[in-house]
Design an enzyme around this catalytic site. Sequence first.
Site, PDB file in Angstrom:
ATOM      1  CG  ASP A 268      -2.606  -0.594   1.234  1.00 40.79           C
ATOM      2  OD1 ASP A 268      -2.273  -1.595   0.080  1.00 40.79           O
ATOM      3  OD2 ASP A 268      -2.608  -1.451   2.278  1.00 40.79           O
ATOM      4  CE1 TYR A 336       2.072  -6.415   3.795  1.00 38.78           C
ATOM      5  CE2 TYR A 336       2.089  -9.142   4.422  1.00 38.78           C
ATOM      6  CZ  TYR A 336       2.119  -8.337   4.002  1.00 38.78           C
ATOM      7  OH  TYR A 336       1.935  -8.183   2.443  1.00 38.78           O
ATOM      8  CE1 TYR A 410      -6.623  -6.221  -1.576  1.00 41.72           C
ATOM      9  CE2 TYR A 410      -7.612  -8.377  -1.076  1.00 41.72           C
ATOM     10  CZ  TYR A 410      -7.046  -7.118  -1.989  1.00 41.72           C
ATOM     11  OH  TYR A 410      -7.774  -7.517  -2.840  1.00 41.72           O
TER      12      TYR A 410
END
Length: 451
Positions: A268, A336, A410
């Site tokens: 993103d 992440y 996501y």
Amino acid sequence: MESQLFTTILSFLGKKHVCNSCLGRQFGNLLTGLSNADRGSALKIFLTMEWEIQHRQAKAGLTEISSLISKDFTVGELSVQRYFPDIESNILPCQICQDFLSIPFLESLAKEARDLASEYEFSTFLVGSIFPPNVIDNEDIIRSSFNLEYGESIKSDFNRELGKILSKLLPEATVEFKAPDLVFTFNLIHNEIDIKSNPLFILGRYKKLERGIPQSKWFCRKCRGVGCNHCNFTGKMYQESVEEYTTTPFFEAAKGISSKFHGSGREDIDARMLGTGRPFVIEISEPKIRNLNFSQIAKQISENSKAKVEVTIDGLTNRTKVREIKTRSSRNAKAYRAVISLDKSLPDDLSFLETVANELTDILIQQRTPLRVAHRRADKIRIRKVSSFKVEEVTKNEITVYIICEGGLYVKELISGDQGRTQPSFSEKLGIPALVRELDVIEVFKSTDPI
Ligand SMILES: [Zn+2]
Ligand SMILES: [Zn+2]
């Protein structure tokens, strides 16, 4: 043994006047290790001897030999002069190739091509050609009417012979069929030489060390790149992008005409890309320079972006790699780190956090296309695996987590639940509405398996 070859050639040469190459080419699939010109010359030598015997026996005259004489067959001319010293030499152009295959013509084309290529850096090349259709048709007709069944095509003969001459003029380069750096196309209809420089593909990985930078150059939604009030006449939604920072120095160094950035997935805009970086391929069209100074370009990218984007360059690659990184490896596992803001303060007893984390480990997540991207993507269910979910830091209203999951998950929606569109989710398991405040991609793994 009656000679089938001899009868065929005699009937053919009685009607057509051809150069050595065009004669030899009709038998190009017989014997190997010979050029067509050598094949043709050998046949003509044999026939000229035969003629001389017959002439001495007063059985053959000038007519029978005249079709054997061509510009590239001095033996024929000298032999005729021996018996007909007063004859005026009047040698016709080849009736098949119109002398496109004559050595002086090929040499002049090769020199012109070499000069045109001087502005390109290349180590491999390939020769192609466009022939006048009547030349091709004419040869087809001749072959069928004289039953010449061992021939190769005039184009492959031309391309190969010109390639040989060009190789001598370009000692640094070699002929390559699969992926040549340069392709020369000799257009014999318009008498033009076209040079096409095949694209350069550079494989690397990028790190994005600051938030707020999109991966791709993003044209203004209102003016689509023209420039308007909305975009302050820049034509862009964002003033900078990973694509522009990385491609520009390559594009300029390679002196190409255009460039493309192919990333293996994307993070993103507000997420950083850390660790060893995300793989990408940069494609430069029509490059003039191929030997690039990678470390200098990497330095330049860092300087131009004020160290917001850093690259590691692995080297040159090919188009297959582009497909691979865009499809297969975009599902490679990712790690992440997310800083999560909570809507309510956490209770004093935090032991339930471990249960929540365990429930989100080694699990398949079902995600409907997130609301935030629904305007540009089809509404589908995506299923991705989370293989590790760990709580790293906890304050009253914030939790930092470390997640390893399959590419394409996501992450923001895994945390928020996206109004029930992602299941299960961290919010749902925690019982407190939660949102990702900061997201970093820590690692892009080399396979779908994170280990
Ligand atoms: Zn010819
Ligand atoms: Zn605009």
